[in-house]
Design a protein around this motif. Structure first.
Motif, mmCIF file in Angstrom:
data_model
loop_
_atom_site.group_PDB
_atom_site.id
_atom_site.type_symbol
_atom_site.label_atom_id
_atom_site.label_comp_id
_atom_site.label_asym_id
_atom_site.label_seq_id
_atom_site.Cartn_x
_atom_site.Cartn_y
_atom_site.Cartn_z
ATOM 1 N N VAL A 41 0.041 13.921 -1.899
ATOM 2 C CA VAL A 41 0.039 12.460 -1.948
ATOM 3 C C VAL A 41 0.425 12.033 -3.363
ATOM 4 C CG1 VAL A 41 -1.375 10.374 -1.702
ATOM 5 C CG2 VAL A 41 -1.796 12.352 -0.205
ATOM 6 N N LEU A 42 1.431 11.163 -3.435
ATOM 7 C CA LEU A 42 1.859 10.632 -4.733
ATOM 8 C C LEU A 42 1.674 9.122 -4.717
ATOM 9 C CD1 LEU A 42 3.220 11.142 -7.529
ATOM 10 C CD2 LEU A 42 5.396 10.644 -6.395
ATOM 11 N N THR A 43 0.906 8.635 -5.670
ATOM 12 C CA THR A 43 0.688 7.196 -5.828
ATOM 13 C C THR A 43 1.459 6.714 -7.052
ATOM 14 O OG1 THR A 43 -1.226 7.397 -7.303
ATOM 15 C CG2 THR A 43 -1.667 7.470 -4.911
ATOM 16 N N ILE A 44 1.463 5.419 -7.253
ATOM 17 C CA ILE A 44 2.127 4.852 -8.433
ATOM 18 C C ILE A 44 1.507 5.414 -9.718
ATOM 19 C CG2 ILE A 44 0.684 2.764 -8.570
ATOM 20 C CD1 ILE A 44 4.486 2.765 -9.095
ATOM 21 N N GLU A 45 0.205 5.695 -9.686
ATOM 22 C CA GLU A 45 -0.458 6.256 -10.875
ATOM 23 C C GLU A 45 0.080 7.640 -11.200
ATOM 24 O OE1 GLU A 45 -3.354 3.272 -9.137
ATOM 25 O OE2 GLU A 45 -2.104 4.859 -8.297
ATOM 26 N N GLY A 46 0.391 8.430 -10.181
ATOM 27 C CA GLY A 46 0.977 9.750 -10.402
ATOM 28 C C GLY A 46 2.417 9.651 -10.866
ATOM 29 N N LEU A 47 3.161 8.748 -10.260
ATOM 30 C CA LEU A 47 4.551 8.554 -10.655
ATOM 31 C C LEU A 47 4.634 8.041 -12.091
ATOM 32 C CD1 LEU A 47 7.500 8.668 -9.650
ATOM 33 C CD2 LEU A 47 7.243 6.270 -8.970
ATOM 34 N N LYS A 48 3.633 7.290 -12.501
ATOM 35 C CA LYS A 48 3.615 6.682 -13.834
ATOM 36 C C LYS A 48 3.677 7.720 -14.955
ATOM 37 C CE LYS A 48 1.099 3.251 -16.485
ATOM 38 N NZ LYS A 48 -0.072 2.408 -16.569
ATOM 39 N N LYS A 49 3.324 8.940 -14.651
ATOM 40 C CA LYS A 49 3.327 10.010 -15.653
ATOM 41 C C LYS A 49 4.721 10.578 -15.909
ATOM 42 C CE LYS A 49 -1.222 11.389 -14.012
ATOM 43 N NZ LYS A 49 -1.978 12.445 -13.314
ATOM 44 N N MET A 83 7.562 2.446 -5.541
ATOM 45 C CA MET A 83 7.437 3.651 -4.718
ATOM 46 C C MET A 83 8.557 3.719 -3.679
ATOM 47 S SD MET A 83 4.989 5.267 -6.109
ATOM 48 C CE MET A 83 4.663 6.606 -4.959
ATOM 49 N N ALA A 84 8.885 2.586 -3.069
ATOM 50 C CA ALA A 84 9.978 2.545 -2.086
ATOM 51 C C ALA A 84 11.315 2.846 -2.765
ATOM 52 C CB ALA A 84 10.012 1.193 -1.387
ATOM 53 N N SER A 85 11.505 2.312 -3.958
ATOM 54 C CA SER A 85 12.744 2.563 -4.707
ATOM 55 C C SER A 85 12.865 4.039 -5.059
ATOM 56 C CB SER A 85 12.768 1.726 -5.987
ATOM 57 O OG SER A 85 12.702 0.351 -5.685
ATOM 58 N N TYR A 86 11.781 4.630 -5.495
ATOM 59 C CA TYR A 86 11.772 6.053 -5.825
ATOM 60 C C TYR A 86 12.098 6.903 -4.588
ATOM 61 C CZ TYR A 86 9.926 10.644 -7.078
ATOM 62 O OH TYR A 86 9.772 11.998 -7.287
ATOM 63 N N ALA A 87 11.457 6.578 -3.469
ATOM 64 C CA ALA A 87 11.717 7.323 -2.228
ATOM 65 C C ALA A 87 13.193 7.204 -1.841
ATOM 66 C CB ALA A 87 10.816 6.818 -1.101
ATOM 67 N N LEU A 88 13.732 6.018 -1.957
ATOM 68 C CA LEU A 88 15.146 5.794 -1.635
ATOM 69 C C LEU A 88 16.053 6.599 -2.558
ATOM 70 C CD1 LEU A 88 17.609 4.270 -0.394
ATOM 71 C CD2 LEU A 88 17.191 2.507 -2.126
ATOM 72 N N LEU A 89 15.825 6.505 -3.865
ATOM 73 C CA LEU A 89 16.705 7.153 -4.832
ATOM 74 C C LEU A 89 16.609 8.676 -4.790
ATOM 75 C CD1 LEU A 89 16.346 4.624 -7.771
ATOM 76 C CD2 LEU A 89 18.346 4.978 -6.283
ATOM 77 N N CYS A 111 0.814 -1.220 0.000
ATOM 78 C CA CYS A 111 0.000 0.000 0.000
ATOM 79 C C CYS A 111 0.844 1.265 0.000
ATOM 80 C CB CYS A 111 -0.917 -0.004 1.222
ATOM 81 S SG CYS A 111 0.002 0.075 2.775
ATOM 82 N N SER A 112 2.126 1.161 -0.299
ATOM 83 C CA SER A 112 3.051 2.299 -0.199
ATOM 84 C C SER A 112 2.697 3.448 -1.124
ATOM 85 C CB SER A 112 4.481 1.845 -0.510
ATOM 86 O OG SER A 112 4.935 0.919 0.440
ATOM 87 N N VAL A 113 2.685 4.648 -0.553
ATOM 88 C CA VAL A 113 2.538 5.903 -1.288
ATOM 89 C C VAL A 113 3.482 6.909 -0.642
ATOM 90 C CG1 VAL A 113 0.120 5.434 -1.932
ATOM 91 C CG2 VAL A 113 0.616 6.812 0.103
ATOM 92 N N LEU A 114 3.663 8.048 -1.291
ATOM 93 C CA LEU A 114 4.471 9.108 -0.696
ATOM 94 C C LEU A 114 3.556 10.230 -0.227
ATOM 95 C CD1 LEU A 114 6.716 7.548 -2.238
ATOM 96 C CD2 LEU A 114 7.779 9.746 -2.620
ATOM 97 N N ILE A 115 3.806 10.703 0.984
ATOM 98 C CA ILE A 115 3.110 11.872 1.523
ATOM 99 C C ILE A 115 4.188 12.925 1.752
ATOM 100 C CG2 ILE A 115 1.787 12.815 3.446
ATOM 101 C CD1 ILE A 115 -0.031 10.802 2.652
ATOM 102 N N ASP A 116 4.053 14.041 1.056
ATOM 103 C CA ASP A 116 5.059 15.100 1.130
ATOM 104 C C ASP A 116 6.465 14.527 0.961
ATOM 105 O OD1 ASP A 116 3.094 17.000 1.447
ATOM 106 O OD2 ASP A 116 3.274 17.110 3.618
ATOM 107 N N GLY A 117 6.600 13.566 0.048
ATOM 108 C CA GLY A 117 7.890 12.980 -0.279
ATOM 109 C C GLY A 117 8.353 11.857 0.631
ATOM 110 N N LYS A 118 7.581 11.532 1.657
ATOM 111 C CA LYS A 118 7.973 10.483 2.596
ATOM 112 C C LYS A 118 7.143 9.223 2.343
ATOM 113 C CE LYS A 118 8.401 9.382 7.436
ATOM 114 N NZ LYS A 118 7.847 9.558 8.751
#
Length: 158
Positions: free
Chosen positions: A73-81, A109-115, A49-56
């Motif tokens: 709030v950033l979800t995988i659907e938002g990142l997909k763009k 999402m976890a990989s994106y947050a890490l990178l 269920c991972s998402v980013l809230i204010d980048g976290k």
């Protein structure tokens, strides 16, 4: 009693009525038809269920929706763009890090947050960054390789 909350969802301001006990995961899936974040364990242990809230990075199954008021709030659907999603998803495919796909949105999402925090992670950094996300099919070696590959391919973008 339902309350109205406003937040930025994948770059767009949204508003929704929800009860004080409704989870962000349920708001995303039920009210916005975003199915990328999934209910795996419902206890914050699997990362599906991972998402980013204010980048976290957060587990949306544990996050009360009302706490999203005024946040981004950033979800995988938002990142997909983004180009970043292309790099991450291509790296996961090329490394053989996708099988059933259930954990993949959370892993990405976890990989994106890490990178974003650490664009040149060591293997230990990657293991720690993905530690709240479970995969029952692929095994973690291929996922770790995918993150390493994405870090190299996305150099300068993170």
């Amino acid at each position: 009693m339902e309350n109205k909350i406003k937040f930025i969802l994948n770059g767009e301001e949204v508003e929704v009525l929800c009860s004080p006990v409704k989870r962000l995961l349920d708001v995303l899936r039920d009210d916005f038809n975003l199915s990328g974040a999934k209910e795996g364990c419902g206890k914050g242990e699997c990362g599906a269920c991972s998402v980013l809230i204010d980048g976290k990075l957060i587990n949306s199954c544990l996050y009360p929706a009302q706490m999203a008021e005024g946040k981004e709030v950033l979800t995988i659907e938002g990142l997909k763009k983004s180009r970043i999603f292309e790099i991450l998803s291509e790296s996961f495919i090329d490394a053989g890090a996708v099988q059933c796909g259930f954990c993949t949105p959370g892993m990405i999402m976890a990989s994106y947050a890490l990178l974003r925090k650490n664009p040149n992670p060591t293997e230990e950094d990657i293991r720690e960054g993905l530690s709240g996300n479970l995969c029952r099919c692929t095994g973690y070696n291929m996922i770790i390789e995918a993150v390493k590959m994405a870090a190299k391919r996305g150099e300068g973008l993170w």
